[in-house]
Design an enzyme around this catalytic site. Sequence first.
Site, PDB file in Angstrom:
ATOM      1  N   LYS A 267       0.780  -1.147   0.084  1.00 32.78           N
ATOM      2  CA  LYS A 267      -0.091   0.143   0.011  1.00 32.78           C
ATOM      3  C   LYS A 267       0.722   1.365  -0.039  1.00 32.78           C
ATOM      4  O   LYS A 267       0.355   2.424  -0.509  1.00 32.78           O
ATOM      5  CB  LYS A 267      -1.119   0.113   1.231  1.00 32.78           C
ATOM      6  CG  LYS A 267      -2.094  -1.169   1.144  1.00 32.78           C
ATOM      7  CD  LYS A 267      -2.952  -0.679   0.118  1.00 32.78           C
ATOM      8  CE  LYS A 267      -4.169  -1.712   0.117  1.00 32.78           C
ATOM      9  NZ  LYS A 267      -5.022  -1.715  -1.195  1.00 32.78           N
TER      10      LYS A 267
ATOM     11  N   GLU B 166      -9.665   5.914   2.997  1.00 33.90           N
ATOM     12  CA  GLU B 166     -10.435   4.813   3.618  1.00 33.90           C
ATOM     13  C   GLU B 166      -9.625   3.582   3.999  1.00 33.90           C
ATOM     14  O   GLU B 166      -8.547   3.425   3.266  1.00 33.90           O
ATOM     15  CB  GLU B 166     -11.653   4.230   2.437  1.00 33.90           C
ATOM     16  CG  GLU B 166     -11.030   3.394   1.566  1.00 33.90           C
ATOM     17  CD  GLU B 166      -9.898   3.901   0.728  1.00 33.90           C
ATOM     18  OE1 GLU B 166      -9.993   5.118   0.610  1.00 33.90           O
ATOM     19  OE2 GLU B 166      -9.103   2.983   0.022  1.00 33.90           O
TER      20      GLU B 166
ATOM     21  N   SER C  26       1.424  -9.746  -0.661  1.00 30.85           N
ATOM     22  CA  SER C  26       1.217  -8.362  -0.505  1.00 30.85           C
ATOM     23  C   SER C  26       1.439  -7.557   0.891  1.00 30.85           C
ATOM     24  O   SER C  26       1.443  -6.328   0.898  1.00 30.85           O
ATOM     25  CB  SER C  26      -0.214  -8.205  -1.023  1.00 30.85           C
ATOM     26  OG  SER C  26      -1.077  -8.825  -0.186  1.00 30.85           O
TER      27      SER C  26
END
Lengths: 267, 400
Positions: B90, B112, B382
Amino acid sequence: MNNPVDLVSNAFTGKHPAFMPYFTLGYPDYERSLQILEACAAAGSDMMELGMPFSDPLADGPTIQHSSQIALQNGMNVARCLEAIAELRTRGVTIPLLLMGYYNPILAYGETRFAREAVDAGANGFIIPDLPPEEASTLETECQQHGLALTYLLAPTSTEARIKLVAKKASGFVYLVSLTGVTGERIQLPKTLSEFVKRVRHHIHHPLAVGFGISTPVQAQQVGEIADGVIVGSKLITLAREADNPAEACGTFVHNMITALHSNEKA
Amino acid sequence: MNAPTTLPGKFGAYGGQFVPEVLMPALGELEHAFISNTNDHDFQNELQQLLATYVGRPTPLSFAGRLTEHCNGAKIYLKREDLAHSGAHKINNALGQALLARRMGKERIVAETGAGQHGVATATACALLGMQCVVYMGTVDISRQAPNVARMKLLGAEVKAVDNGSKTLKDAINEAIRDWVTNVEDTHYLLGSALGPHPYPTMVRDFQAIIGRETREQIIEAENSVPDTIIACVGGGSNAIGMFHEFIADEEVELIGVEAAGTGIISGKHAARFADKKIGRPGVLHGCYTFVLQDTDGQIALTHSVSAGLDYAAVGPEHTHLRDLKRATYTHATDHEALDAFQLLCEMEGIIPALESAHAVAEAIKRAPEMNNESIIIVNLSGRGDKDLDTVLNSMEIPS
C-alpha cells in the site's frame, strides 16, 4: 399535448419561484410516504422529487441515508417506486413528479424498461446524482424518446466548460447544488451562492433550481431572490420522523415555505 | 513535448466516472496533475528516492524452498511486499499520491481503510511529508484490526469510525467520498485500491506497477525466465494489478487473481464478485462500472471475509476487463483455506503473511502439485500478518 418534460419547464412559469419538496419513497413506510407527498402537493408545491432508496447514497447526509435505509427495510425497490408514482396520479396529484435516485438500481432494472415504465406510470423525469452527462448517453436517448426530463446537476466547483456541457444537454431545469457537500440542513446559505447562480445563468437559459442545505422560510426566500426554484429534502424527512402526524406537519411546512417564496418577485 | 492531456477513462466497457458533479472538476484536475507529474523528472526522482531509501525497495523475491518441497511440484517464489516499510504494498501508492497531492497544493488527505494497511500507509506518508491525515474505517474492521488502528493514531492520523451499513470497507469509502465532496477545495482523497472513478484505477495501478517491474528483473536473475504463473489476492485489486501489469504482454505467463470465498460461495457469505453468478454482475459502485455483488434490485450486497482487506463488494474495473479478455483468471479461496495457508507459510518459511495474501498462498498450494518441478509460480505476498494475529488465534487451535 405537452411532453412530460415540457410540464417540468412549465412548472417554473408561475409568478413566483417554484417550490420542490424531496421525499424518500417508503419512509417511514410506503403508505405514509404517499400521504406526505399528497399533503406536499395539496399545500401548493409546483413539482416534487420522489427519492428511490439506495444502499450507498454517497451524495446524501445522515438524514436521507437514514430514510433510505428504512425504506429499503420496508421493501422499496424501483418497481415499487414506479407503482408509487402511478398511485399518486390515481389519487389526483397532477404536478410534475421526478424520480431521484442513484444509478445502480436503475441499471439493474434496465434503463430502457425503466424509462418506458416511468412514463407509463406518470413520471416526468429523473434526477440521478451519480450520473454526470459524460456517462448518461443511454438514459439520455431513452428520455428523449419518451419526452422525459433528465435533469443534470451543477455545483459551485463546476468549471465553465462543464456549465457549457450541461447547457447543451439540459432538459426541464438544471439542479444547482448550493454547496460543496452532502444533503442536509445548514444554518446559513453559502456566501458564494449568488455568484454561482450568476455564473451558471450566463450560459444556461433553462430554469435554475437550488437544493442542498435549505430548510427555513428565510433561506427559501433568499434563494428565491436569485433562482427560479427551491428544493428542500432533509428537513421534510426530519419533520416526518419527529411529528405525530407526518403528513400534516410536512403540509404545513410546505405551506410556510411557499408563503415565504411568494413574497419574492420573480428572479 | 506533447504529453496527452487525458488518459483513457475505461478498460473496455468498465471504469468511468459515476460521481456527483461536485467531484467531476477535481477528478479532471487530478488526472491532469497525474499526467504532468508522471512526465516530470523531479517528481519521479523524488518518488524513486523515497521508494529506495524510505520504503526499502526493491523488495526481495524469495524462493520458498520448504513450501516448494512440501507441495512437490512447481517452484514457488514470494514477492516480498510484506517487507516494504509499513508492512504492505500500500505504501507504493500512498507515497505517490501524497507527493502528487502536495504538488496540487492540497495539504489535507482523506483515506478509507479496510484491513488498516492502506490507512497505515497513508498515515505514514502524511507523517513523512507533514500533511494532515484523516482515515475512515468501519467499526467491524476497527475491532478486528486493532493494532493498525493504534499504529495510525501513533502516526498522527485521525481515525474516524464508520458505523453505517456493513461497517466495513464499502462504508468507509462512502464516508471518505462524503468528506471529499465537502472539503474538495483543500483535500485530496487518497484512494487505496485500483477502483473508484477514473483516474484512480489507472493511477493506482501505475504507482503499484513497480512490483511487477522488479519481479521481472528478479526472476530473470534467479531463473533466467519469466514465471509460468503469477498469483495475487484481489480485493479492489491493487497488489494484483501492480504485479500483473508488467506481464500482460507476456502471453505465456498465466495471471491468477484470488478472491475471498468467505465461508463458501454457496453460503452467500463471501466477497467473490466473479464466482457467484446469483449476485455478482456488472454495476456501478463508488464511481466505476465493474463487477459488483448486488441483489436483484441493484442494492449493494453485504460481503464477508476473514480478511478485512478483501471484504468489499466491487472489484477494480481493469480486472473485470482482463477477465473478459481471458487474459487473467479469477478464482477464490475460503476463510478456512486462507487460514491453513497462513499457518503453513508461518511454519514452512518463517513468514507471517497478511490474511489477504494468505488467499494467494492458498491458491499456490492448490496449483503447485499439479505442475512439474521446472515450472515457476510467483505469489505476490502483498503484506505481513502481524495485524491479523488476533483473528488467527481466535479461529485456530494454536498449541500453547
